[in-house]
Design an enzyme around this catalytic site. Structure first.
Site, PDB file in Angstrom:
ATOM      1  N   TYR A   1      80.370 132.603  18.315  1.00 15.17           N
ATOM      2  CA  TYR A   1      79.261 132.058  17.527  1.00 15.17           C
ATOM      3  C   TYR A   1      79.180 132.706  16.146  1.00 15.17           C
ATOM      4  CZ  TYR A   1      77.850 129.496  21.635  1.00 15.17           C
ATOM      5  OH  TYR A   1      77.829 128.626  22.692  1.00 15.17           O
TER       6      TYR A   1
ATOM      7  N   TYR B   1      75.068 133.420  15.962  1.00 18.33           N
ATOM      8  CA  TYR B   1      74.429 134.661  16.432  1.00 18.33           C
ATOM      9  C   TYR B   1      74.821 135.861  15.577  1.00 18.33           C
ATOM     10  CZ  TYR B   1      72.931 132.165  20.618  1.00 18.33           C
ATOM     11  OH  TYR B   1      72.342 131.287  21.476  1.00 18.33           O
TER      12      TYR B   1
ATOM     13  N   GLU C   1      81.504 134.007  30.663  1.00 18.64           N
ATOM     14  CA  GLU C   1      80.945 135.154  29.936  1.00 18.64           C
ATOM     15  C   GLU C   1      80.474 136.297  30.817  1.00 18.64           C
ATOM     16  OE1 GLU C   1      78.065 133.914  27.035  1.00 18.64           O
ATOM     17  OE2 GLU C   1      79.645 133.107  25.761  1.00 18.64           O
TER      18      GLU C   1
ATOM     19  N   GLU D   1      83.513 127.502  23.447  1.00 20.39           N
ATOM     20  CA  GLU D   1      82.171 127.295  22.889  1.00 20.39           C
ATOM     21  C   GLU D   1      82.169 127.731  21.434  1.00 20.39           C
ATOM     22  OE1 GLU D   1      78.790 129.003  24.965  1.00 20.39           O
ATOM     23  OE2 GLU D   1      79.596 128.420  26.921  1.00 20.39           O
TER      24      GLU D   1
HETATM   25  C1  GCB Z   1      76.849 131.066  25.489  1.00 18.61           C
HETATM   26  C2  GCB Z   1      76.726 130.597  26.891  1.00 18.61           C
HETATM   27  C3  GCB Z   1      75.940 129.316  27.008  1.00 18.61           C
HETATM   28  C4  GCB Z   1      74.739 129.369  26.071  1.00 18.61           C
HETATM   29  C5  GCB Z   1      75.254 129.507  24.657  1.00 18.61           C
HETATM   30  C6  GCB Z   1      74.110 129.587  23.637  1.00 18.61           C
HETATM   31  O1  GCB Z   1      77.691 131.823  25.137  1.00 18.61           O
HETATM   32  O2  GCB Z   1      77.955 130.468  27.545  1.00 18.61           O
HETATM   33  O3  GCB Z   1      75.530 129.151  28.322  1.00 18.61           O
HETATM   34  O4  GCB Z   1      73.909 128.255  26.204  1.00 18.61           O
HETATM   35  O5  GCB Z   1      75.994 130.678  24.549  1.00 18.61           O
HETATM   36  O6  GCB Z   1      73.725 128.557  23.120  1.00 18.61           O
HETATM   37  O7  GCB Z   1      73.608 130.684  23.396  1.00 18.61           O
END
Ligand code: GCB
Length: 591
Positions: A468, A472, A413, A503
């Protein structure tokens, strides 16, 4: 550099245990020569472990700066005349080492090994005092980066990655002996030719000698042999290494004297397999591979990022239980024990550098400006890129022979939608390919640089996306998330590259339930994952899904984190949330 091992010509002694430890808040230890005698006012510290949580003292937990470690070891009396080496599997994030009063090595980077030849400074049979100063400060010129900010209450360490800045001696320390004329490196690259396996090998040695190699199967039967420092071996009717089938051959490399005596002997395990990207497919042994699994962390109660065999074996048992065939070493190179274990168990690995947090638009999972420009002469700059390049060199040098490693991830990222990012990353991709032409290379893209905006993905063989939707963004609104996610993903799918979702995840407080399935409940995590899977299953280019995260993990404190990041499918102590059972049903269907 070769990993320490016991062989017909080599020996090693593990220095793990209780060491002396002292904080050095004034940074005076070097000038005051703390290495020149027993550490004053020392407390006990376990090695390997992060020092942070061991002491039950907030001053230790949140300390940044220099900390000192010391132990004493007796050089075995039989090692007279041998080359004697101190080997550190890692010291986070940098260290300087003394053998007795003599400074012997310094190393930058918290997750790769380093060593010092101390032959000239020790005698077989004598005790030697080993002292390290380990420093955990992060700056714009470290990987990962951070900054020390002056506040009214004093200096504070800040960083932009979402895991606690655990530090210390996280992996084993070894005292080793090798012959004076010794092997210094072995590289193997494998291929397949119909039913046969091909092993190309290259050996580097300190001193002149002949080289002989013998390849044996798991039953110890010789299947090929060769002479010379470089060569190609053919294995008829090879047993391939593959996902779920961690079959390993043993390559014994021998340095030989003129009369044929073995001067040095080293064993390198070899998994024979191919990895290739073809269109939007990721091929292992010519077969399309679909990644299932997780982004993980090295993170445990009390020992932090310290390696622990029991938890490693348990974590792999859980991977098997849930039907995962892979994981990413988010967000740094993991212990070599973990890579070895993955080789033996046929678990596929995306191997990542510690380049996380090169993005001032992000911080600990929180979007928003962090008050800095990412790429600039004062922040992430040419010097940072050189540290990053060195981290890539050390990662490839350490892990190049692991069959489990199928893809390099050179950053997680980073900012990737600017010209600065493009300029920064282009040479790093070139470097990685030059170091290892045999594996695809990628980086992990962030949602701030969505399809159409990212200027770094053009360099990648595989698209790795962290998204996400439903967490998010579109929080709690899974129908809206599903639409937005599918729309973006269809854009990426048009690139004709394989896509791995590296992710996707939702924070979940274990034991929190609701009929309405609100965010933070176990029901929401399951529904969120189901939504993602519906989208993935509709898009052909998606060739992998790695949930964030395998287990809950420690972070800095903040209003977005409740006792750490709770996106684990397992709790920090490895109990399943409802999502674990749901994933098991998806990943093991047909079992
Ligand atoms: C991300 C990151 C990771 C975080 C995750 C989160 O995009 O790569 O390191 O822990 O989101 O949970 O926000």
């Amino acid at each position: 550099m070769l990993r320490p091992q016991d062989s017909a010509t080599r020996e090693r002694k593990r220095l793990d245990g209780i060491w002396s430890f002292a904080l050095d808040p004034a940074g005076e230890g070097r000038d005051r020569r703390w290495f020149a005698g027993p550490l004053a006012d020392a407390r006990d510290m376990a090695v390997p472990a992060s020092f942070n949580d061991i002491a039950a003292d907030p001053r230790v937990r949140d300390f940044f700066g220099d900390v000192w470690y010391q132990t004493e070891v007796r050089v075995p009396h039989g090692w007279d005349g041998r080359r004697i080496v101190l080997h550190f599997e890692s010291a986070t994030h940098r260290a300087t080492v003394w053998a007795g009063d003599v400074e012997v090595v310094s190393h930058e980077g918290g997750y790769t090994p380093f060593e010092a030849d101390i032959t000239a400074h020790v005698h077989a049979g004598d005790l030697v005092r080993v002292t390290l100063v380990v420093n955990n400060t992060l700056s714009f010129q470290s990987i990962p980066p951070g900054v020390i900010e002056e506040t009214a209450a004093g200096p504070r360490q800040r960083y932009w990655h979402d895991f606690f800045n655990y530090a210390g001696i996280h992996r084993s320390v070894w005292l080793c002996q090798t012959p004076r004329v010794h092997l210094t490196d072995v590289t193997v690259v494998t291929d397949l030719d119909g039913a046969d396996g091909i092993v190309e090998y290259a050996v580097v040695a300190g001193g002149t000698a002949g080289t002989r190699v013998v390849l044996r199967d798991q039953e110890g039967r010789q299947v090929a042999e060769g002479n010379g420092a470089n060569g190609t071996l053919t294995v008829p009717n090879v047993h391939r290494w593959g996902p779920g089938d961690g079959y390993l051959y043993d390559l014994e490399v021998q340095l030989t004297g003129e009369d044929g005596t073995v001067l040095d002997s080293y064993h390198q395990s070899v998994g024979i397999r191919t990895v290739k990207v073809s269109g939007n497919r990721f091929l292992i042994n010519g077969e399309p591979f679909y990644f299932t699994g997780f982004g993980k962390h090295e993170d445990l109660a009390v020992i932090g990022k310290g390696h622990n065999d029991a938890f490693m074996v348990h974590d792999f048992a859980l991977l098997k239980w849930i039907g995962a065939n892979s994981f990413r070493t988010s967000h740094y190179p993991y212990s070599e024990e973990v890579l070895d274990y993955a080789d033996r168990h046929g678990i596929v690995i995306i191997d990542e550098t510690a380049a996380v947090g090169l993005n001032m638009g992000l911080g600990g999972g929180i979007f928003g400006s962090q008050g800095y420009t990412t790429f600039s002469p004062d922040t992430v700059n040419d010097a940072t890129r050189e540290v990053h390049a060195q981290a890539i060199r050390e990662l490839v040098a350490r892990d190049k022979n692991h069959p489990s490693v199928v893809l390099w991830s050179i950053a997680n990222e980073p900012e990737s939608d600017t010209e600065g990012a493009e300029d920064y990353f282009r040479p790093l991709f070139d470097l990685t390919r030059e170091l290892d032409p045999s594996r695809p290379v990628g980086f992990v893209n962030v949602m701030l640089a969505p399809y159409g905006k990212c200027r770094v993905s053009q360099f990648a063989d595989v698209l790795m996306l962290n998204r996400y939707y439903g967490w998010y963004v579109n929080t709690g609104d899974l129908p809206a998330a599903e639409q937005a996610w599918e729309e973006e993903l269809r854009g990426w799918a048009g690139e004709n590259k394989p896509i791995i979702i590296t992710e996707y995840g939702a924070d979940t407080y274990p034991g929190l339930h609701s009929i309405a399935g609100e965010p933070w409940t176990e029901e929401y995590q399951v529904a969120y994952l189901d939504m993602n899977h519906r989208v993935f299953d509709r898009i052909d280019a998606v060739i992998g899904e790695q949930v964030w995260n395998f287990a809950d993990f420690a972070t800095t404190s903040g209003i977005m984190r409740v006792g750490g990041n709770k996106k684990g499918v397992f709790t920090r102590d490895r109990q399943p949330k409802a999502a674990a059972h749901a994933l098991r049903r998806r990943w093991r269907k047909g079992d």
